[in-house]
Design a protein around this motif. Structure first.
Motif, PDB file in Angstrom:
ATOM      1  N   ARG A 118      13.493 -16.474  35.271  1.00 52.38           N
ATOM      2  CA  ARG A 118      14.211 -15.197  35.148  1.00 52.38           C
ATOM      3  C   ARG A 118      13.367 -14.183  34.354  1.00 52.38           C
ATOM      4  O   ARG A 118      13.397 -12.992  34.637  1.00 52.38           O
ATOM      5  N   GLU A 121      10.879 -12.826  36.751  1.00 48.41           N
ATOM      6  CA  GLU A 121      11.530 -11.928  37.702  1.00 48.41           C
ATOM      7  C   GLU A 121      11.773 -10.555  37.086  1.00 48.41           C
ATOM      8  O   GLU A 121      11.640  -9.525  37.745  1.00 48.41           O
ATOM      9  N   ALA A 122      12.120 -10.552  35.808  1.00 47.19           N
ATOM     10  CA  ALA A 122      12.447  -9.293  35.131  1.00 47.19           C
ATOM     11  C   ALA A 122      11.210  -8.527  34.682  1.00 47.19           C
ATOM     12  O   ALA A 122      11.295  -7.326  34.402  1.00 47.19           O
ATOM     13  N   GLN A 123      10.053  -9.217  34.604  1.00 46.74           N
ATOM     14  CA  GLN A 123       8.848  -8.567  34.092  1.00 46.74           C
ATOM     15  C   GLN A 123       7.678  -8.742  35.074  1.00 46.74           C
ATOM     16  O   GLN A 123       6.833  -9.633  34.893  1.00 46.74           O
ATOM     17  N   THR A 195      23.969 -15.195  41.816  1.00 42.86           N
ATOM     18  CA  THR A 195      23.784 -13.848  41.289  1.00 42.86           C
ATOM     19  C   THR A 195      25.157 -13.226  41.082  1.00 42.86           C
ATOM     20  O   THR A 195      25.983 -13.209  42.003  1.00 42.86           O
ATOM     21  N   GLU A 225      22.135 -15.692  37.399  1.00 38.49           N
ATOM     22  CA  GLU A 225      21.353 -14.521  37.029  1.00 38.49           C
ATOM     23  C   GLU A 225      22.214 -13.280  37.258  1.00 38.49           C
ATOM     24  O   GLU A 225      23.118 -13.296  38.108  1.00 38.49           O
ATOM     25  N   ASP A 227      22.990  -9.210  38.128  1.00 39.21           N
ATOM     26  CA  ASP A 227      22.557  -8.036  38.868  1.00 39.21           C
ATOM     27  C   ASP A 227      23.736  -7.064  38.930  1.00 39.21           C
ATOM     28  O   ASP A 227      24.626  -7.200  39.772  1.00 39.21           O
TER      29      ASP A 227
END
Length: 260
Positions: A118, A121-123, A195, A225, A227
């Motif tokens: 995660r 995915e975010a960075q 999600t 996660e 969103d």
């Protein structure tokens, strides 16, 4: 646990760590040295000669079990040299994960891999830096250490280290996801990647896992996660299957059904 003493378990786990490290070292070498890889997998070369080449290269540099394993792989027939690399990597991963299994760390390893995925995915910039094979490997590993030092189990550290050292041109995010799925499979579970627009409570996660286990006929662990764009509802992915119950999906479907 079987009737092992703690010391016997520790020795066994240490052996798995060494096996994994050595197999990853060989993987790194064979990945970098294309000529060597071609000779080790050339179907026009007799299997016995490929076996001798592997032993000549590795005997005295790695343990006997690893030298024998790599020689056995080299003596087999492979459609492509990439398949040989995949087999070598899979054996290395299994050795490392066997260590986690013996230390009863599989659940922690699965959770840590998911959480690191995660972060990747975010960075996107971090993901690029860790997987950039045009930069020195020591720098990539140092960056990884700064992120996870003392925050994960030794097995997770070993797995992520290998992924950064030998990315093989793959998305690091996908590599980490594959690792998490391998751990889940060893635990006899499938992974549901859920999600959601907002965090789920522990009770909601437990009930969702129960429902999915009933639907799929096997134990399912839930990884959530967030969103906010979903607005509400859930998107659930188990393997190749997708259940999209999000508000955003329902709105999109409603717009499609409006008269033009």
């Amino acid at each position: 646990w079987p009737n092992w003493s703690v010391s016997e378990r520790s020795v066994d786990a240490d052996q798995s760590r060494v096996l994994g490290d050595e197999l990853f070292t060989v993987l790194d070498l064979v990945q970098r040295e294309r000529v060597l890889r071609r000779h080790l997998t050339d179907p026009g070369t007799p299997a016995a000669a490929r076996d001798r080449l592997a032993h000549g290269l590795l005997d005295g540099k790695v343990g006997g079990p690893v030298a024998d394993t790599v020689a056995g792989l080299a003596a087999a027939r492979w459609s492509t040299s990439v398949d040989f690399l995949e087999a070598l990597e899979t054996l290395a991963l299994r050795a490392v994960l066997a260590r986690a299994e013996r230390l009863a760390d599989l659940e922690d390893v699965e959770d840590e891999l998911f959480r690191f995925g995660r972060i990747l995915e975010a960075q996107p910039r971090l993901r690029e830096l860790l997987a950039d094979e045009n930069t020195p490997v020591d720098g990539r590993v140092a960056l990884l250490d700064g992120l996870i030092e003392a925050k994960v189990t030794p097995v997770t550290r070993q797995l992520l280290d290998s992924a950064v050292r030998v990315p093989r041109g793959r998305s690091l995010e996908l590599v980490v996801a594959r690792l998490a799925e391998m751990v889940a499979a060893m635990r006899g579970r499938s992974v549901a990647r859920v999600t959601a627009a907002a965090p789920l409570s522990d009770e909601q996660e437990r009930r969702l896992a129960q429902s999915l286990s009933t639907i799929f006929g096997r134990s399912v662990s839930v990884q959530v996660e967030l969103d906010p764009d979903l607005l509400g509802g859930l998107v659930i992915r188990v393997g190749d299957e997708v259940i999209d119950g999000s508000v955003a999906a329902r709105l999109a479907k409603a717009r499609q059904e409006l008269p033009g």
